[in-house]
Enzyme design. Structure first.
Site: not given
Length: 374
Positions: A153, A318, A351
């Site tokens: 991320s 995701d 995610h």
């Protein structure tokens, strides 16, 4: 779980008197970075891996503290002897970025100019500022070139930024569940989360420390919203469905569905330890991240400055940082003739998949790292 944990660890603090000039125009006249290391730096200083944390992460990547056996690092499942980030082979470094709330200089730290917490006066930080700060930590540790810089991320975005800002100091970049810039939808989610904090009566313009209070309600709502976006619809359906806490509807606004209970628990937990000003800064750093802006939006031109080999990893469910976003980076790297590997992993955790202990996912990381020459 394959391999072993690194066991008991200790955090360290590095103080820097050299001013950090920030992209926003602000300046940190001096600052501290809290960090942890696992494994041993070899004589050639060629085996170092920098793990960059995501929005709510910090320096405590692996292991546990002697007096807090339950406080296990956020990526403990991948770091340790016999694990993909094998501490028998690598020297792994985790650091809490400036602006954070886990010991590094941030809004809750004392401003030397006033003797009070920085609060709303803490300058805006960008990903490139964190990279510059991390480079100074590398200098302190005697690391001229990282074998690997990696993260998931926002952590993956730091690895990407490193590769174009300090191309001579990064030999491999592992970018997981990330994007070269945020979509409009992602910026919108971040703004709603910030508004929850900014409109909390206990926020006091960011100077709530002086009022002996915290904008808990706003931070709680921000985390609840964020958490929804980190999970996949399928996972939420499998985990909670439409299950009720009790057998019948109460026809009120209390907690009735299990998913409501879960989100409120997550919100309360997060609001209990995280700093609201840090949340604002981190989400803004996400919004501003766009290295290709320096090249009029041409990501291929931007990635031409990178010299690192890359592994990009995405996850099928995701939807916040979809596989398509990773493929943008892969295409820009390939256009420059870079050595890049790509894996799209089928995992059901949305995610948050980058945090999970999955054999296939970890196998991809392990295989890539085993092929690195130190």
């Amino acid at each position: 779980m394959p391999g072993q944990s690194v066991g008991v660890v200790e955090s360290r603090r590095a103080h820097f008197d050299q001013a950090l000039h920030l992209r926003s125009g602000g300046v940190l006249p001096a600052y501290d970075l809290v960090y942890e290391t696992y494994g041993t730096l070899n004589a050639a200083k060629s085996n170092a891996i920098l793990v960059c944390h995501a929005l709510s992460g910090h320096h405590h990547v692996a292991g546990h503290y002697a007096d807090q056996p339950d406080n296990v690092g956020w990526w403990d499942n991948i770091v340790g002897p016999g694990r993909p980030l094998d501490t028998d082979r690598f020297f792994v470094v985790g650091v809490n970025n400036p602006g954070g709330c886990h010991g590094s200089t941030g809004p809750s730290s004392l401003n030397p100019a006033t003797g009070k917490p920085w609060g709303a006066d803490f300058p805006m930080v960008a990903v490139i500022d964190w990279v510059h700060a991390q480079a100074r930590l590398a200098d302190l540790l005697g690391i001229d070139s990282w074998a690997v810089i990696m993260g998931g991320s926002l952590g993956g975005m730091q690895a990407l930024r490193w590769s174009v800002t300090y191309p001579e100091r990064v030999r491999n970049a592992i970018v997981i569940a990330a994007a070269p810039k945020l979509s409009a939808q992602n910026i919108a989610f971040n703004d709603v989360a910030r508004q929850a904090i900014l409109t909390d009566p206990d926020f006091h313009g960011g100077n709530y420390y002086e009022h002996n209070t915290r904008p808990v309600r706003g931070l709680r709502l921000a985390r609840m919203l964020g958490h929804i976006t980190y999970l996949s619809d399928d996972q939420m359906g499998e985990k909670f469905g439409r299950e009720l806490r009790n057998s019948a509807f109460s026809f009120g606004f209390g907690v009735e569905f299990e998913v409501e209970s879960y989100l409120r628990h997550q919100g309360d937990k997060f609001a209990g330890y995280f700093d609201a000003n840090t949340y604002l800064l981190m989400t803004k750093a996400l919004d501003y991240f766009d290295p290709a802006r320096e090249d009029n939006g041409n990501l291929t031109a931007t990635m031409a400055r990178s010299k690192a080999n890359f592994l990009c990893v995405s996850f099928s469910t995701d939807w916040r940082f979809s596989p398509a976003r990773s493929k943008e980076m892969v295409a820009a790297l390939l256009a420059n003739g870079r050595d890049v590997s790509y894996a799209e992993i089928s995992l059901n955790f949305g995610h948050d998949s980058f945090l999970m202990d999955d054999a296939h996912y970890h196998g991809v990381i392990d295989a890539y790292l085993r092929n690195i020459k130190l």
